[in-house]
Structure formats: structure tokens, C-alpha cells
Write an enzyme that holds these catalytic residues in place. Structure first.
Site, PDB file in Angstrom:
ATOM      1  N   HIS A 556       0.819  -0.621   0.197  1.00 26.24           N
ATOM      2  CA  HIS A 556      -0.410   0.490   0.269  1.00 26.24           C
ATOM      3  C   HIS A 556       1.063   1.001  -0.467  1.00 26.24           C
ATOM      4  O   HIS A 556       0.784   2.207   0.797  1.00 26.24           O
ATOM      5  CB  HIS A 556      -1.356  -0.209   1.127  1.00 26.24           C
ATOM      6  CG  HIS A 556      -1.798  -1.246   1.157  1.00 26.24           C
ATOM      7  ND1 HIS A 556      -2.325  -1.355   2.672  1.00 26.24           N
ATOM      8  CD2 HIS A 556      -2.458  -1.555   0.501  1.00 26.24           C
ATOM      9  CE1 HIS A 556      -2.732  -2.595   2.034  1.00 26.24           C
ATOM     10  NE2 HIS A 556      -3.361  -2.199   0.979  1.00 26.24           N
ATOM     11  N   ALA A 557       1.485   1.210  -0.720  1.00 28.38           N
ATOM     12  CA  ALA A 557       3.139   2.189  -0.961  1.00 28.38           C
ATOM     13  C   ALA A 557       1.971   3.448  -0.943  1.00 28.38           C
ATOM     14  O   ALA A 557       1.072   3.349  -1.996  1.00 28.38           O
ATOM     15  CB  ALA A 557       4.043   1.656  -1.354  1.00 28.38           C
TER      16      ALA A 557
END
Length: 634
Positions: A556-557
Site C-alpha cells: 500500500h505504498a
């Protein structure tokens, strides 16, 4: 070939019994479908991830650049941001829109959400890894974590778990109050969240959910005994059952997922269906790897992009805008290769500096602890692959989705409704080899994990840190687009993240003391880390060590081109225009000013919807007499 236990590693604890809204027609043949699935699994097992982009960028005549044409808008990338923008802009019939995607068309296999980890080892994944980490990823090969990203029409929405969790109201209000984006508070972004959504589950609050958008959202409901076990146990600890995309995020509840029956809802399906692709003004070019944004430095105007397709170099011209939607790693890479980025870094690599901006900085990602097991007294699934696929085509678990019981908790005092952690219950990787391949554990941790897991009865309890204090960055390895970007999330760089995990685990293991757990004989089992033997077991130092070894990326960068008014700290302004540039925007998860307490797909869809509306409003009002797009509410 893979055994049934090996296959279980990709089959998550499904809690959804969906209707058989099927893609299978009258002439459909199950044996052909089964053969396709098994051959894809075998191919995935043998797949070797390329170490760079050299094969993708080979050209027959590298000195020749062919004219690909002139367009009003060029969108780079077809994921949760780019596909939305391209689709919405092409609604204006007098605008000519080009969408460029580095990958190809999605396969039928990708529709089976629960088998998505096999796509990690395929042409559909860029194949990124982190740089060696000093604190995190310590149980992984070379201390690096796997960072899969979609290289396919639909981007990462084509290979992810499709969980639909937007984040908390407070997250977006902070985008306004803390970062100076006055039109991005929760009340400002909620209409765009609802615009993208078609929520088909009940009960749902209309004020928080859309019912006419292209992205179907459902809830999980499947294995009754296990669902009841988790929900009743957390209920004893004082958690309320909530809608994670409703009024209050803190509590427990069933996951919401982007699925329609048994079909993945990637943006290739939802925003780029046949009737959209058939628009006369819309052009999609797949297998097109963009290498540079061409910029007129005299006016600081983006003129178009250069890309490689079918062993030829091309230039496409944009008369209105170039929109970069390559994602949190590829978008900063493209900007920096084009001369937009940190001055010292670009000069070190011999790249002429056009704009000195903090591109690639401020990387944030959710980190996930995988070292906790929920052990039950019952076998969860005991079907063969063929039996599971037979059930799948009927709209039955367990291959429908990547969904589980999800519980969020908030450790802050006061009125905050933002969740700090997410607890997710998931069927574990079945064999040590499978775990190593998909999670990246080294040989020692592969063996240790396998020796402590009892596949038929165990459920991995993922603990995901939603609000990390650690920041990383994305940089370039060289000035060549052949080299992959260097990704350093700096997991556990701030010790506050270890302390937060420690508090979360103390809360979670209280499940062992509930009457529900005692009555069913269930228990939470904490995995031993071979690298932590020097510490007293269950001491704080031991826990810290365990976190560093058994944690992975949450995939989930965000925030590598973050949005805000000050160009010394931010890359784009609140209209998503790159500071100091004309006709150049970034619209994807990289513009998040800060990470959200949720999964990133839903929020990125919102950014795409809002970004498209900003573009339509600006160009229609100023250049087209207000007649070039349909109402926002259509």
C-alpha cells in the site's frame, strides 16, 4: 505439479457466498477452464522475474523515433488512477485521449481473485523488491521485501486482493489541515468516492456509499463458524460491528471487496469496458513502456511522451496535458528520468535538472506482521483444485475473493475515528516453499514457518500498521529507463512503529482470554523467530525482534509525489499539477499527502475521479465554452 496443500496458500479465508453472476456462457467448457488455471499455476512456478527493463526496451532502430500522433490528453498508466482519468476524459467527444499501458491485456486467470499471488510471478507484475532493509524484512532473502505492482491493463487492480477500505474521515481532513490542500477534506472527497462505487450489499448507509458507479462493492459472508468465532470473540473485548467505509471505522466487521459475483472488478473491467474502448476519440496502446516526458524548457510545458512499443521508439504529442498515472514507484521514476526531481540526485546521475522537486521522497507503506496464528479445532477447506474451481463457477467459496474477517482498532484516546491497525484473518501459505516464494522468507525462516503451521486448522492473523511513522524514498539506480527504481520503504526506521505493534499485539492476544475462544478450544499461537533466540521469549525486545523478522509490505505504498502548496516539500499542487510545470499532472497514489488508514485502491479511485473532474472543469470553462463534458452527477 502443485499439491492441494500448496494451492491452499493462495486460497484466503473467504467470508462471502456470492450469487453466481458468471462470466461463463452456454458454450463454455469446464475442462478448458481447468486446464487454463493449472497451466498458469505451473507457468508461475517456473517464472523468473526480469532483473531490469532491458528486454522490454529493445528496439530494432534505436536512433529512429516514430510519430504516434497528436492527442489532447495523454495518460500514462491504466491503474486505479489512470484508467479512471482516461475513461472520464474520453466522455468529452471533442477530446482525443490516448492511454498508454506498459503491460498487456489481462488474462481470464486474473479474474479469480483468490489466486492472485500466482500473478506475482508472471508477466503481469513489474517484479519489484525493496533495497536491503536495516530493520524490517530481516527474515527475508537479502533482507529485501517483495513489492508486486501490476503491469497489465488495470494496473495493480488486476493483481491485488480487491479489498475496498477507503480510510478514515480524519485522514482526508488532515490532507486539508496538515498539508494545505483546502479542497481535499473528507466532505470534498466523499462525492467522488461515491461516484466510483456501486455498493450492492445490505445494510449500507446511502450518505456514505454510492449505488451507480462502475466499481461493484460487496461484502464477505462465507464460513459461518469461523466468522462467528472471530466476531463474538472481539465482541467480548468491546468491539462494535461497523461498516469500515461508513460513519465509524473503528471496530470489527466483514470485509468489503470489489467484486461482482465471481469476477474481479479491476479498472480494466469497470472503467475500460468495451463500450468505453469503442469511443471514436479514445485510443489505448498496450505494451507501451514510456521512457521520457518531453518538455519545452523555455516555457516549462510538457509536450508529450516517448515510449517503446513492438521494438520501435515513438513520440506522442499532447496539446492539452500529459497525465502521469504510473503508480507510486513508476511515476517518480518517470519524472526523475525526465529531469524533474531532487537536484543533487539528478545531477549525480547526469540528468539535466528541469525542476528541483522532492520527487520520490516521503514514501510510506503499511507494514504487516505475519507471525501470529489463529489455531482452530476444525479443518477449514479440504477440496481439490478441481472441486474448488467447480464451486467457483457456481459462485461459491473458497476461490471467490481475498476476503476475511477484518477488525480494526484504535489506540488513541479522544474522539478520533481513525484506525491505527487492521487485523485480518487469512488462510496461511500452505507449504514452506510456497511461503518462501510469495512472501520472500529465506531458507531458515521458510523452515521455521513450515514447522510451526498446521495447514488444515490454522489461520494467519495479519496485523497491519495503518499509520507508520517511518518514511522511505524511491530513487534512480541510473539515468537509464532500463534500470528498475530503487525502493527503500525504511520499514521500522522509526522505533515508534515497533512500539505501536507491541501495543497492538498485547490487545490482540487478549482473544485467548475470551469465553468464546475457551469454549471452542481456539487459541492464538505466536511464531518463534530463529533470529531472536538471544532474547527472553515474550519480552519487549523479543517482540521487537519478532516484528522485524516476520513482517512484510502491505503493498500500500503512497506519497512519493505528494500534494501540497510548498514546492520545497510537495511535488504537485492541490489541482495535481506538477509545481513549476505547465500541462503536466500526476494522478495516482503517489500524490497522497499522507497515507490513509485503509487500503489504497478505493482512495486512488477517488483521486482519479476528482482529478478528472478538475481537468474537465478547467479546460471546459476556459477553452470549450462549458459544453465539453457531462454533468458531474452522471
Amino acid at each position: 505439479m502443485h499439491s492441494a496443500s500448496f494451492l491452499i496458500q493462495t486460497i484466503v479465508l473467504v467470508l462471502c457466498l456470492c450469487g453466481a453472476d458468471s462470466m461463463f456462457g452456454q458454450n463454455w467448457n469446464f475442462q478448458e477452464f481447468y486446464d487454463m488455471v493449472t497451466s498458469t499455476i505451473i507457468a508461475s512456478d517456473a517464472y523468473v522475474i526480469p532483473k531490469d527493463n532491458s528486454a522490454r526496451l529493445q528496439t530494432d532502430h534505436p536512433e529512429t523515433i516514430h510519430d504516434f500522433g497528436t492527442f489532447d490528453f495523454i495518460v500514462v498508466g491504466s491503474g486505479a488512477g489512470g484508467a479512471v482519468v482516461a475513461s472520464r476524459l474520453s466522455e468529452a467527444k471533442n477530446w482525443k485521449v490516448l492511454l498508454l499501458e506498459a503491460g498487456g491485456e489481462p488474462s481470464e486467470f486474473l479474474n479469480i481473485v483468490a489466486l492472485f499471488p500466482y500473478a506475482f510471478y508472471s508477466e503481469f507484475n513489474w517484479g519489484y523488491n525493496t533495497t536491503p532493509q536495516a530493520n524490517g524484512c530481516q527474515g527475508m532473502t537479502n533482507h529485501t521485501c517483495f513489492m508486486p505492482r501490476g503491469k497489465v491493463l488495470g494496473g495493480s487492480t488486476g493483481i491485488n486482493g480487491m479489498m475496498y477500505v477507503r480510510g478514515a474521515k480524519e485522514d482526508f481532513n488532515r490532507w486539508d489541515t496538515d498539508h494545505g490542500n483546502t479542497r481535499w477534506s473528507f466532505k470534498d472527497v466523499l462525492p467522488y468516492m461515491k461516484k466510483s462505487e456501486n455498493a450492492v450489499f445490505e445494510p449500507r448507509a446511502a450518505e456514505y456509499h454510492g449505488s451507480h458507479g462502475p466499481m461493484y462493492v460487496n461484502v464477505t459472508d462465507g464460513v459461518t463458524e469461523l466468522v462467528d468465532l472471530v466476531l463474538r470473540s472481539f465482541g467480548e473485548l468491546g468491539y462494535e460491528e461497523v461498516d469500515f467505509n461508513g460513519r465509524n471505522q473503528v471496530g470489527m466487521g466483514k470485509c468489503q471487496i470489489a467484486s461482482k459475483g465471481n469476477i474481479r472488478q479491476s479498472t480494466a473491467i469497470t472503467y475500460l469496458p468495451p463500450h468505453v474502448r469503442e469511443r471514436d476519440n479514445f485510443y489505448i496502446s498496450i505494451n507501451s513502456l514510456v521512457t521520457k516526458i518531453r518538455i519545452d524548457e523555455s516555457t516549462m510545458t510538457a509536450e508529450g511522451v516517448e515510449f517503446v512499443k513492438n521494438r520501435k521508439r515513438y513520440f506522442a504529442k499532447a496539446t492539452k496535458e500529459v497525465i502521469v498515472s504510473g503508480g507510486v514507484f513508476n511515476s517518480p521514476q518517470l519524472l526523475m528520468l525526465s529531469g524533474i526531481g531532487p537536484k543533487a540526485h539528478l545531477e549525480e546521475l547526469g540528468i539535466p535538472v528541469i525542476q528541483d522537486l522532492p520527487v520520490g521522497q516521503n514514501l510510506q507503506d503499511h507494514v504487516v506482521f505475519t507471525g501470529l496464528i489463529l489455531r482452530t479445532n476444525n479443518s477449514i477447506y479440504n477440496w481439490t483444485l478441481e472441486e474448488m474451481l467447480q464451486r467457483y463457477v457456481q459462485g461459491l467459496e473458497p476461490l471467490l475473493d481475498f476476503s476475511k474477517v477484518q477488525v480494526c482498532s484504535n489506540f488513541h484516546s479522544g474522539p478520533s475515528q481513525r484506525s491505527v491497525f487492521e487485523y485480518v484473518f487469512n488462510v496461511p501459505a500452505g507449504s514452506p516453499e510456497a511461503n518462501s516464494r510469495f512472501s520472500g522468507y529465506n531458507e531458515e525462516y521458510t523452515a521455521a514457518y513450515g514447522n510451526q503451521i498446521n495447514i488444515p486448522t490454522d489461520v494467519v492473523t495479519y496485523v497491519e500498521l495503518f499509520q507508520p511513522k517511518s518514511f522511505g524514498r524511491v530513487t534512480l539506480k541510473s539515468n537509464s529507463p532500463e534500470d528498475l527504481p530503487l525502493i527503500d520503504p525504511n520499514f521500522f526506521g522509526d522505533e515508534a512503529d515497533l512500539e505501536a505493534f507491541y501495543e497492538a499485539l498485547q490487545e490482540l492476544i487478549q482473544l485467548n482470554n475470551t469465553e468464546t475462544f475457551k469454549q471452542t478450544g481456539s487459541t492464538l499461537v505466536i511464531l518463534d523467530s530463529p533470529g531472536c533466540a538471544q532474547y527472553t521469549k515474550y519480552s519487549k525486545d523479543w517482540w521487537y525482534c519478532d516484528f522485524k523478522h516476520y513482517s512484510i509490505s502491505g503493498f500500500h505504498a503512497t506519497s512519493t509525489n505528494k500534494m501540497g502548496p510548498d514546492r520545497s516539500q510537495y511535488v504537485v499542487n492541490q489541482e495535481l499539477l506538477v509545481h513549476g510545470m505547465k500541462n503536466l499532472r500526476v494522478i495516482d497514489a503517489s500524490v497522497f499527502p499522507s497515507i490513509v488508514s485503509g487500503h489504497t485502491m478505493a482512495t486512488t479511485l477517488m483521486v482519479g475521479e476528482k482529478g478528472a473532474h478538475i481537468i474537465k472543469t478547467q479546460h471546459c470553462n476556459h477553452h470549450s465554452k462549458g459544453h465539453c463534458y457531462r454533468s458531474f452527477y452522471t
